[in-house]
Motif scaffolding. Structure first.
Motif, PDB file in Angstrom:
ATOM      1  N   ASP A 390       0.838  -1.214   0.000  1.00 59.73           N
ATOM      2  CA  ASP A 390       0.000   0.000   0.000  1.00 59.73           C
ATOM      3  C   ASP A 390       0.863   1.250   0.000  1.00 59.73           C
ATOM      4  O   ASP A 390       0.575   2.225  -0.706  1.00 59.73           O
ATOM      5  N   THR A 391       1.945   1.214   0.790  1.00 61.20           N
ATOM      6  CA  THR A 391       2.846   2.362   0.872  1.00 61.20           C
ATOM      7  C   THR A 391       3.514   2.621  -0.476  1.00 61.20           C
ATOM      8  O   THR A 391       3.602   3.771  -0.943  1.00 61.20           O
ATOM      9  N   ALA A 392       3.970   1.574  -1.116  1.00 58.77           N
ATOM     10  CA  ALA A 392       4.645   1.719  -2.404  1.00 58.77           C
ATOM     11  C   ALA A 392       3.710   2.301  -3.451  1.00 58.77           C
ATOM     12  O   ALA A 392       4.084   3.207  -4.219  1.00 58.77           O
ATOM     13  N   ARG A 393       2.485   1.790  -3.502  1.00 59.49           N
ATOM     14  CA  ARG A 393       1.532   2.309  -4.483  1.00 59.49           C
ATOM     15  C   ARG A 393       1.267   3.802  -4.260  1.00 59.49           C
ATOM     16  O   ARG A 393       1.174   4.580  -5.215  1.00 59.49           O
ATOM     17  N   ALA A 394       1.184   4.188  -3.000  1.00 57.64           N
ATOM     18  CA  ALA A 394       0.884   5.586  -2.692  1.00 57.64           C
ATOM     19  C   ALA A 394       2.019   6.508  -3.096  1.00 57.64           C
ATOM     20  O   ALA A 394       1.785   7.548  -3.734  1.00 57.64           O
ATOM     21  N   VAL A 395       3.245   6.163  -2.753  1.00 53.42           N
ATOM     22  CA  VAL A 395       4.356   7.072  -3.059  1.00 53.42           C
ATOM     23  C   VAL A 395       4.646   7.095  -4.556  1.00 53.42           C
ATOM     24  O   VAL A 395       5.045   8.130  -5.104  1.00 53.42           O
ATOM     25  N   ILE A 396       4.468   5.969  -5.243  1.00 54.50           N
ATOM     26  CA  ILE A 396       4.662   5.961  -6.698  1.00 54.50           C
ATOM     27  C   ILE A 396       3.630   6.850  -7.363  1.00 54.50           C
ATOM     28  O   ILE A 396       3.927   7.610  -8.300  1.00 54.50           O
ATOM     29  N   ALA A 397       2.392   6.794  -6.870  1.00 50.36           N
ATOM     30  CA  ALA A 397       1.336   7.654  -7.420  1.00 50.36           C
ATOM     31  C   ALA A 397       1.647   9.125  -7.200  1.00 50.36           C
ATOM     32  O   ALA A 397       1.333   9.978  -8.042  1.00 50.36           O
ATOM     33  N   MET A 398       2.284   9.432  -6.070  1.00 50.53           N
ATOM     34  CA  MET A 398       2.655  10.824  -5.766  1.00 50.53           C
ATOM     35  C   MET A 398       3.941  11.244  -6.475  1.00 50.53           C
ATOM     36  O   MET A 398       4.327  12.403  -6.413  1.00 50.53           O
ATOM     37  N   GLU A 399       4.621  10.250  -7.120  1.00 50.76           N
ATOM     38  CA  GLU A 399       5.924  10.474  -7.754  1.00 50.76           C
ATOM     39  C   GLU A 399       6.910  11.034  -6.732  1.00 50.76           C
ATOM     40  O   GLU A 399       7.696  11.943  -7.021  1.00 50.76           O
ATOM     41  N   ALA A 400       6.857  10.466  -5.544  1.00 55.67           N
ATOM     42  CA  ALA A 400       7.753  10.873  -4.460  1.00 55.67           C
ATOM     43  C   ALA A 400       8.672   9.708  -4.123  1.00 55.67           C
ATOM     44  O   ALA A 400       8.318   8.540  -4.312  1.00 55.67           O
ATOM     45  N   PRO A 401       9.879  10.006  -3.592  1.00 61.29           N
ATOM     46  CA  PRO A 401      10.743   8.925  -3.137  1.00 61.29           C
ATOM     47  C   PRO A 401      10.164   8.260  -1.891  1.00 61.29           C
ATOM     48  O   PRO A 401       9.442   8.895  -1.110  1.00 61.29           O
ATOM     49  N   LEU A 402      10.481   6.996  -1.706  1.00 58.41           N
ATOM     50  CA  LEU A 402       9.934   6.246  -0.591  1.00 58.41           C
ATOM     51  C   LEU A 402      10.283   6.878   0.751  1.00 58.41           C
ATOM     52  O   LEU A 402       9.468   6.865   1.680  1.00 58.41           O
ATOM     53  N   ARG A 403      11.474   7.462   0.853  1.00 51.86           N
ATOM     54  CA  ARG A 403      11.896   8.032   2.136  1.00 51.86           C
ATOM     55  C   ARG A 403      10.966   9.159   2.606  1.00 51.86           C
ATOM     56  O   ARG A 403      10.929   9.483   3.795  1.00 51.86           O
ATOM     57  N   ASP A 404      10.234   9.763   1.657  1.00 49.98           N
ATOM     58  CA  ASP A 404       9.298  10.839   2.005  1.00 49.98           C
ATOM     59  C   ASP A 404       7.872  10.324   2.178  1.00 49.98           C
ATOM     60  O   ASP A 404       6.922  11.115   2.223  1.00 49.98           O
ATOM     61  N   GLY A 405       7.712   9.025   2.289  1.00 49.84           N
ATOM     62  CA  GLY A 405       6.374   8.459   2.321  1.00 49.84           C
ATOM     63  C   GLY A 405       5.889   8.034   3.685  1.00 49.84           C
ATOM     64  O   GLY A 405       5.012   7.166   3.780  1.00 49.84           O
ATOM     65  N   HIS A 406       6.404   8.643   4.760  1.00 49.93           N
ATOM     66  CA  HIS A 406       6.003   8.196   6.096  1.00 49.93           C
ATOM     67  C   HIS A 406       4.507   8.375   6.325  1.00 49.93           C
ATOM     68  O   HIS A 406       3.839   7.512   6.940  1.00 49.93           O
ATOM     69  N   ALA A 407       3.935   9.462   5.867  1.00 51.51           N
ATOM     70  CA  ALA A 407       2.510   9.701   6.100  1.00 51.51           C
ATOM     71  C   ALA A 407       1.667   8.630   5.416  1.00 51.51           C
ATOM     72  O   ALA A 407       0.701   8.107   6.006  1.00 51.51           O
ATOM     73  N   ALA A 408       2.023   8.299   4.180  1.00 48.19           N
ATOM     74  CA  ALA A 408       1.299   7.253   3.466  1.00 48.19           C
ATOM     75  C   ALA A 408       1.462   5.915   4.168  1.00 48.19           C
ATOM     76  O   ALA A 408       0.512   5.117   4.269  1.00 48.19           O
ATOM     77  N   PHE A 409       2.655   5.671   4.654  1.00 49.57           N
ATOM     78  CA  PHE A 409       2.905   4.439   5.391  1.00 49.57           C
ATOM     79  C   PHE A 409       2.070   4.368   6.658  1.00 49.57           C
ATOM     80  O   PHE A 409       1.440   3.336   6.950  1.00 49.57           O
ATOM     81  N   ALA A 410       2.072   5.442   7.422  1.00 45.77           N
ATOM     82  CA  ALA A 410       1.340   5.449   8.692  1.00 45.77           C
ATOM     83  C   ALA A 410      -0.151   5.197   8.463  1.00 45.77           C
ATOM     84  O   ALA A 410      -0.810   4.468   9.239  1.00 45.77           O
ATOM     85  N   GLU A 411      -0.698   5.770   7.400  1.00 45.34           N
ATOM     86  CA  GLU A 411      -2.106   5.548   7.093  1.00 45.34           C
ATOM     87  C   GLU A 411      -2.363   4.093   6.718  1.00 45.34           C
ATOM     88  O   GLU A 411      -3.344   3.475   7.172  1.00 45.34           O
ATOM     89  N   ALA A 412      -1.469   3.530   5.887  1.00 45.78           N
ATOM     90  CA  ALA A 412      -1.626   2.133   5.490  1.00 45.78           C
ATOM     91  C   ALA A 412      -1.488   1.203   6.686  1.00 45.78           C
ATOM     92  O   ALA A 412      -2.225   0.212   6.815  1.00 45.78           O
ATOM     93  N   PHE A 413      -0.571   1.533   7.578  1.00 47.67           N
ATOM     94  CA  PHE A 413      -0.357   0.698   8.763  1.00 47.67           C
ATOM     95  C   PHE A 413      -1.611   0.677   9.633  1.00 47.67           C
ATOM     96  O   PHE A 413      -2.084  -0.380  10.072  1.00 47.67           O
ATOM     97  N   GLU A 414      -2.176   1.861   9.885  1.00 48.41           N
ATOM     98  CA  GLU A 414      -3.347   1.935  10.758  1.00 48.41           C
ATOM     99  C   GLU A 414      -4.534   1.215  10.126  1.00 48.41           C
ATOM    100  O   GLU A 414      -5.307   0.534  10.831  1.00 48.41           O
ATOM    101  N   THR A 415      -4.667   1.344   8.806  1.00 45.90           N
ATOM    102  CA  THR A 415      -5.772   0.682   8.113  1.00 45.90           C
ATOM    103  C   THR A 415      -5.644  -0.834   8.195  1.00 45.90           C
ATOM    104  O   THR A 415      -6.634  -1.538   8.456  1.00 45.90           O
TER     105      THR A 415
END
Length: 494
Positions: A390-415
């Protein structure tokens, strides 16, 4: 039926006998001379020929060797081949006693002996080039032990590793191929001399002495096999083929890595050609030359092996003169490829900027995020894998590097986990850093520095053992050459 024809037929002469004669001049004349000298020494030592006759033949052989410009000879058809030319010259000088040299031997055992003598020299030279390549790649792997690259599977960015780790894998294959080639060379080290036509001889020949004088490890035992089995040919070319099948795969990676879209391999200007019309082009064409040389070499090896298919288990021309000579082209093209690769790969570098960009675009460290969640958050790997996906899909969609994807990760983790993660932004960035990914894979065969250093040390040990084996064979042949010269010279001593 009356037959008034005269051998050789002009067409047979020009299409078969003359090319074979040229092949002997180029490849076998010196080996035939060694066989003649060794056979004469053995005949005298065993008492099959008297010392007096041996001395006469030795003197004549020596004179023929000194007075004949082999390269200047032309095939006339007066003698069937080079062997009969030498025998005729002996008889011209000595009369009928000149024919005594051929006692207890045949062209069958002679041919397969000189073929092995030529093959072992070419194969040993190829092995030396392989070991030189392995040494150069090992040096490069050590120098690039911490240089990050993107590793690909199925043509897609997969995980980070190091250039040194990649090269270590190629080195291990190369050394396994070198071991196979070395074993195939050992298969050449059994001398057919003394087998004669098929069944040995009624004379008390000393086959061990012949093998020793010609630098072989031992005689090949079964006399029928000496002239019928061609596994020394098929085994050698099969081993040689694998070298270039496997190296060709590495070369193909170099083509992919140096493409504009990937760009993680930098080829220096000294190995780049320009376009005649497009000034922006940097064409790493040595890669293409190595790729086609590897393929041509593998194909030439197949040609030789396939020529032996469905041939009778007996002495036959299908495994002799022209076929043997055709195979030498494989050593030529293969040697060029090995030399070029030895120069090419150590000269190349890795473009860190392109590696970083490709890593950022493809989330190649996401596996370590899943592993971290298993270790630090107590999740099952499947649940951790789903959160990471889930985290990978989110950051790729944002065209952001994974290291900047903590918010997307935290949301996926809680879900997925039904609770908040304990992994803060700093810990997240550490977990998904490529340096962390590599360092945590400190297992046997992994890319971490200690594991890679151990693997490369093992490769150096294997490389040293192969060099030692090759050196022992080379030393034995050189010693035999000297021993033959001494024994032959003693025949003429008063």
């Amino acid at each position: 039926m009356s037959d008034t024809s005269v051998f050789p037929d002009p067409v047979y002469r020009d299409t078969v006998l003359a090319p074979l004669f040229e092949g002997v001049k180029a490849h076998y004349a010196r080996h035939m001379d060694s066989i003649n000298r060794a056979h004469l020494v053995m005949l005298v030592e065993t008492g099959i020929l008297t010392r007096g006759l041996g001395a006469q033949i030795a003197a004549a052989l020596d004179a023929i060797g000194k007075q004949t410009d082999v390269a200047a000879l032309s095939y006339t058809g007066e003698h069937e081949d080079y062997f009969f030319l030498v025998e005729a010259e002996l008889r011209r000088r000595l009369g009928d006693p000149g024919g005594a040299l051929h006692t207890a031997r045949s062209r069958n055992d002679m041919d397969h002996t000189l073929f092995r003598m030529e093959l072992r020299a070419r194969a040993e030279a190829a092995l030396t080039l392989m070991l030189d390549l392995a040494a150069a790649l090992t040096d490069k792997a050590e120098a690039e032990a911490e240089t990050l690259i993107v590793a690909y599977t199925h043509g897609q960015p997969a995980q980070p590793t190091t250039f040194g780790h990649y090269l270590a894998a190629a080195i291990e294959v190369l050394l396994r191929d070198a071991t196979r080639l070395s074993a195939a060379i050992d298969g050449l080290e059994h001398c057919p001399m003394g087998a004669a036509a098929i069944t040995t001889s009624g004379f008390p020949v000393d086959r061990v002495r012949m093998a020793d004088l010609l630098g072989f490890e031992s005689p090949q035992v079964n006399s029928y096999g000496c002239i019928a089995s061609v596994d020394y040919v098929t085994g050698l070319y099969s081993a040689l083929k694998l070298v270039f099948v496997h190296l060709g795969r590495v070369v193909q990676d170099m083509a992919f890595w140096s493409s504009f879209e990937v760009g993680q391999l930098y080829v220096p200007d000294s190995l780049v050609q320009i376009s005649s019309i497009m000034p922006q082009k940097r064409n790493p064409v040595p890669i293409e030359h190595m790729r086609h040389l590897a393929s041509v070499t593998a194909g030439r090896c197949d040609m030789i092996v396939n020529t032996m298919h469905n041939t009778p288990f007996t002495d036959m021309n299908d495994s002799e003169g022209e076929v043997q000579q055709a195979g030498y082209a494989a050593f030529g093209s293969g040697g060029r490829m090995l030399a070029l690769l030895t120069a090419f790969l150590p000269a190349c570098g890795v473009r860190a900027d392109r590696v970083a960009a490709n890593m950022d675009a493809a989330c190649v460290t996401i596996t370590e995020l899943a592993d971290t969640l298993v270790r630090d958050e107590g999740l099952s790997f499947r649940q951790a894998h789903e959160i990471a996906a889930d985290t990978a899909r989110a950051v790729i969609a944002m065209e952001a590097p994974l290291r900047d994807g903590h918010a997307a990760f935290a949301e996926a983790f809680e879900t997925r986990a039904g609770r908040r993660t304990a992994l803060d932004a700093a810990a997240f960035r550490t977990a998904v850093a490529p340096e962390t990914f590599v360092a945590r894979r400190d297992r046997l065969g992994g890319p971490a520095p200690a594991a890679l250093a151990a693997a490369l040390a093992d490769s150096r040990t294997a490389l040293g053992a192969l060099r030692t084996g090759s050196g022992a064979r080379t030393t034995r042949r050189a010693s035999a050459e000297q021993a033959l010269a001494t024994a032959f010279a003693s025949l003429t001593e008063v």
